[in-house]
Design a protein around this motif. Structure first.
Motif, PDB file in Angstrom:
ATOM      1  N   ASP A  87       2.299   6.691  -6.793  1.00  0.00           N
ATOM      2  CA  ASP A  87       1.226   7.540  -7.311  1.00  0.00           C
ATOM      3  C   ASP A  87       1.529   9.007  -7.046  1.00  0.00           C
ATOM      4  O   ASP A  87       1.295   9.872  -7.905  1.00  0.00           O
ATOM      5  CB  ASP A  87      -0.091   7.136  -6.652  1.00  0.00           C
ATOM      6  N   THR A  88       2.083   9.292  -5.874  1.00  0.00           N
ATOM      7  CA  THR A  88       2.429  10.680  -5.542  1.00  0.00           C
ATOM      8  C   THR A  88       3.540  11.192  -6.447  1.00  0.00           C
ATOM      9  O   THR A  88       3.517  12.348  -6.911  1.00  0.00           O
ATOM     10  CB  THR A  88       2.866  10.773  -4.066  1.00  0.00           C
TER      11      THR A  88
ATOM     12  N   GLU B 249       2.570   1.721  -3.451  1.00  0.00           N
ATOM     13  CA  GLU B 249       1.660   2.236  -4.464  1.00  0.00           C
ATOM     14  C   GLU B 249       1.345   3.708  -4.223  1.00  0.00           C
ATOM     15  O   GLU B 249       1.268   4.510  -5.156  1.00  0.00           O
ATOM     16  CB  GLU B 249       0.387   1.405  -4.471  1.00  0.00           C
ATOM     17  N   ARG B 250       1.164   4.067  -2.940  1.00  0.00           N
ATOM     18  CA  ARG B 250       0.853   5.453  -2.624  1.00  0.00           C
ATOM     19  C   ARG B 250       2.033   6.361  -2.982  1.00  0.00           C
ATOM     20  O   ARG B 250       1.853   7.468  -3.509  1.00  0.00           O
ATOM     21  CB  ARG B 250       0.532   5.569  -1.129  1.00  0.00           C
ATOM     22  N   PHE B 251       3.258   5.890  -2.697  1.00  0.00           N
ATOM     23  CA  PHE B 251       4.452   6.684  -3.012  1.00  0.00           C
ATOM     24  C   PHE B 251       4.597   6.853  -4.521  1.00  0.00           C
ATOM     25  O   PHE B 251       4.849   7.961  -5.023  1.00  0.00           O
ATOM     26  CB  PHE B 251       5.692   6.000  -2.422  1.00  0.00           C
TER      27      PHE B 251
ATOM     28  N   VAL C  79       0.834  -1.205   0.000  1.00  0.00           N
ATOM     29  CA  VAL C  79       0.000   0.000   0.000  1.00  0.00           C
ATOM     30  C   VAL C  79       0.865   1.249   0.000  1.00  0.00           C
ATOM     31  O   VAL C  79       0.624   2.211  -0.744  1.00  0.00           O
ATOM     32  CB  VAL C  79      -0.947  -0.012   1.217  1.00  0.00           C
ATOM     33  N   CYS C  80       1.895   1.267   0.870  1.00  0.00           N
ATOM     34  CA  CYS C  80       2.771   2.434   0.934  1.00  0.00           C
ATOM     35  C   CYS C  80       3.532   2.623  -0.392  1.00  0.00           C
ATOM     36  O   CYS C  80       3.733   3.760  -0.853  1.00  0.00           O
ATOM     37  CB  CYS C  80       3.760   2.277   2.085  1.00  0.00           C
TER      38      CYS C  80
END
Length: 300
Positions: free
Chosen positions: A292-293, A288-290, A285-286
């Motif tokens: 995407d950012t 993918e979030r990184f 999750v982290c």
């Protein structure tokens, strides 16, 4: 000048009207009177009553007349600006009781409100009230307002074994009593002046921890309570031993908490490590979030 009077086996529905005698009367003793159903005539006609013994009067089913002895000095036509505190401060008790013995009456139907008002009135007695007996009255619990009787030194609460005349459990006036036997309230610990307390024969199953707040020199008797398991029997002999038991219990909880905290901390670390190590759900999750950012903020 008559100051004491005793009626034993006399059957009268209300206190005889002898107003010239009542002015000096201080001690009234009524026993084995099956006709008496209310103590209202006694409380209202004996202004200087200091000790009252009511024994084996089975048709007396309430002590509410004691509450009516508190006089309000606030008139009904006083303006509405009179606060509740002002009204409370302008109440005066006609009770001068120092000793009250109630035995062998049927008080099982008294409501919580009635008991509260009775104990409030006794707390305001100008005696003040020092000795109180509530024995063999078919009671199933003791109301918490007993804690207001701070001048009490001797208290007998005996043989209220929670059964009515038909042998059925009398539990209609307190929700807890059906499962826990006779209920002693936490407020019992407020009776700091108490030097003698007898709770024998009441079907008590547990005592509140606050009972250890009583004076260490108070003699406590708990005989004929076969279901009493808390505190354990070996600690029921004195207030000092009860304090020792409750202290040990608190220390066990504290030590358990202290020993448990490192395990909780290590378990949390292990969970976080598994969560965020490569391949863990937290790591994915982290990641993918990184990513995407980075895509959204990168300069193309």
């Amino acid at each position: 000048r008559i100051t004491r009077i005793q009626f034993c086996w006399y059957q009268f529905p209300q206190f005889p009207r002898l107003m010239d005698v009542y002015a000096n009367l201080q001690h009234v003793d009524i026993r084995q009177n099956a006709s008496l159903s209310s103590i209202d005539s006694i409380i209202n006609h004996v202004p200087n009553l200091a000790s009252f013994n009511l024994s084996d009067c089975p048709n007396v089913r309430t002590l509410s007349p004691l509450a009516s002895a508190v006089i309000s000095l606030v008139n009904d036509d006083d303006d509405d600006d009179t606060t509740n505190n002002d009204r409370d401060n302008r109440r005066r008790s006609r009770l001068a009781l120092k000793h009250l013995w109630i035995r062998g009456c049927n008080l099982g139907n008294m409501t919580n409100e009635e008991w509260a008002n009775v104990f409030d009135a006794l707390a305001e007695s100008t005696g003040p009230l020092e000795r109180l007996t509530l024995s063999r009255n078919n009671m199933s619990y003791l109301h918490g307002n007993i804690g207001k009787l701070t001048s009490l030194t001797y208290f007998f609460l005996e043989d209220n074994n929670n059964f009515d005349d038909g042998g059925h459990c009398s539990t209609h006036n307190h929700a807890e009593s059906s499962n826990s036997g006779f209920v002693i309230p936490e407020e019992i610990g407020s009776l700091q002046q108490l030097r003698f307390a007898s709770f024998c024969g009441n079907n008590i199953t547990r005592l509140p921890r606050q009972v250890a707040h009583l004076n260490v020199n108070c003699d406590v008797y708990l005989h004929r309570n076969p279901g009493l398991r808390y505190p354990p029997p070996q600690y029921q002999k004195s207030i000092k031993m009860m304090r020792q038991f409750f202290h040990q219990e608190r220390m066990k909880l504290l030590r358990g908490s202290v020993l448990l905290m490192p395990h909780v901390t290590r378990a949390r670390w292990r969970a976080l490590e598994r969560l965020y190590q490569p391949g863990g759900s937290g790591y994915v999750v982290c990641k993918e979030r990184f990513e995407d950012t980075v895509r959204r903020t990168s300069i193309t």
